[in-house]
Motif scaffolding. Structure first.
Motif, PDB file in Angstrom:
ATOM      1  N   ASP A 176      30.589  72.145 -37.770  1.00  0.00           N
ATOM      2  CA  ASP A 176      30.933  72.520 -39.141  1.00  0.00           C
ATOM      3  C   ASP A 176      31.226  71.267 -39.964  1.00  0.00           C
ATOM      4  O   ASP A 176      30.823  71.156 -41.127  1.00  0.00           O
ATOM      5  CB  ASP A 176      32.152  73.446 -39.153  1.00  0.00           C
ATOM      6  N   LYS A 181      25.267  75.034 -40.355  1.00  0.00           N
ATOM      7  CA  LYS A 181      25.542  76.417 -40.734  1.00  0.00           C
ATOM      8  C   LYS A 181      25.254  77.333 -39.542  1.00  0.00           C
ATOM      9  O   LYS A 181      24.470  76.991 -38.656  1.00  0.00           O
ATOM     10  CB  LYS A 181      24.662  76.837 -41.914  1.00  0.00           C
ATOM     11  N   ASP A 182      25.870  78.513 -39.554  1.00  0.00           N
ATOM     12  CA  ASP A 182      25.635  79.477 -38.479  1.00  0.00           C
ATOM     13  C   ASP A 182      24.219  80.036 -38.567  1.00  0.00           C
ATOM     14  O   ASP A 182      23.759  80.443 -39.639  1.00  0.00           O
ATOM     15  CB  ASP A 182      26.638  80.624 -38.555  1.00  0.00           C
ATOM     16  N   LYS A 200      23.287  77.237 -34.463  1.00  0.00           N
ATOM     17  CA  LYS A 200      23.570  76.599 -35.746  1.00  0.00           C
ATOM     18  C   LYS A 200      22.342  75.827 -36.215  1.00  0.00           C
ATOM     19  O   LYS A 200      21.453  75.501 -35.420  1.00  0.00           O
ATOM     20  CB  LYS A 200      24.780  75.664 -35.645  1.00  0.00           C
TER      21      LYS A 200
END
Length: 276
Positions: A176, A181-182, A200
């Motif tokens: 993060d 990003k997920d 990710k």
């Protein structure tokens, strides 16, 4: 741990420089460096329960046989102390297709160029009591500088759109912080011996602006103000027929256990080699 706490653990620049100046970050340039990387990944993954014991003492896969796959290493005194492998998308897909195929297909349908960062490991024997990445500034910077080398190769040489990765949830804050990003929710990953995993991705087309907008000054200096010298990539090993036989036939059953479609593609990558 929030981002403020991440930045507060950074060491004095002089201390950091003394540590980092001992290390060379580059693409693996020899069979010995590849084997050192595969051995390090095996030892560290075994320590964490991500792989089962193997008589070879090595961890690698059919994706390492592809000519566009690049293994990066951090080396001190000819010893590999950290490694990461960049696997570009191909007809074989990516390792994380095993659990995130649907999510990756969204990128592919939009004609995006992908890679996966895999086989990331650092020698925990270098660090006291195996202190976690986020609590040990030297280990954190070792990983960050290695990732910087991979990042420059992905964005400046390969001109990719996305870097994708699967991570253990306990490392989520690190990624993060790096503006990943997920990609998908929590899943169990057979490729990591059933360990929990989160997908990710990093958008290489927008990450510089995002880094600037979020005022991540330290991160911006590290990743965007300096470029990795081309010689750190130009030294990349070109796998010979003997190298392929050594790793994928003599040291493992990877070619033996590969599907006909996988072997057909591997052979198409090396039309002059006899890999039967």
């Amino acid at each position: 741990m929030d981002e403020t706490k991440v930045t507060t653990i950074l060491p004095d620049q002089s201390v950091l420089d003394n540590f980092l100046n001992l290390i060379e970050y580059k693409a693996a340039s020899s069979r010995e460096e590849l084997e050192g990387a595969y051995s390090l990944v095996y030892r560290e993954y075994l320590r964490r329960g991500y792989v089962k014991e193997s008589s070879t003492g090595l961890k690698f896969s059919i994706y390492n046989a592809l000519p566009d796959t690049t293994t990066f290493v951090a080396v001190v005194d000819n010893k590999v102390i950290s490694t990461a492998t960049l696997i570009t998308d191909s007809p074989l897909g990516l390792p994380m297709d095993e659990i995130y195929h649907r999510e990756l297909e969204t990128f592919r349908r939009n004609k995006k160029k992908l890679c996966e960062i895999s086989m990331l490991a650092s020698d925990t024997e270098l660090f006291v009591n195996g202190i976690s990445l986020m609590l040990n500034s030297k280990k954190m910077f070792l990983i960050f500088y290695l990732f910087k080398t991979v990042f420059d190769y992905a964005i400046r040489v390969l001109k990719l759109d996305y870097i994708c990765i699967t991570i253990n949830p306990k490392h989520a804050l690190t990624y993060d912080f790096l503006l990943f990003k997920d990609l998908g929710g929590l899943k169990r990953y057979n490729n990591a011996n059933g360990a929990p995993a989160i997908g990710k991705y990093l958008d290489l087309n927008s990450v510089e602006n995002e880094c600037r907008e979020k005022k991540k000054e330290g991160l911006y200096r590290m990743f965007f103000l300096k470029k990795t010298p081309p010689e750190k990539y130009n030294c990349k090993i070109k796998l010979s027929e003997e190298d392929l036989r050594y790793f994928f036939i003599e040291k493992s059953d990877i070619f033996k256990n590969a599907s006909p479609a996988q072997m057909e593609y591997i052979k198409s990558c090396y039309p002059s080699y006899n890999l039967i």
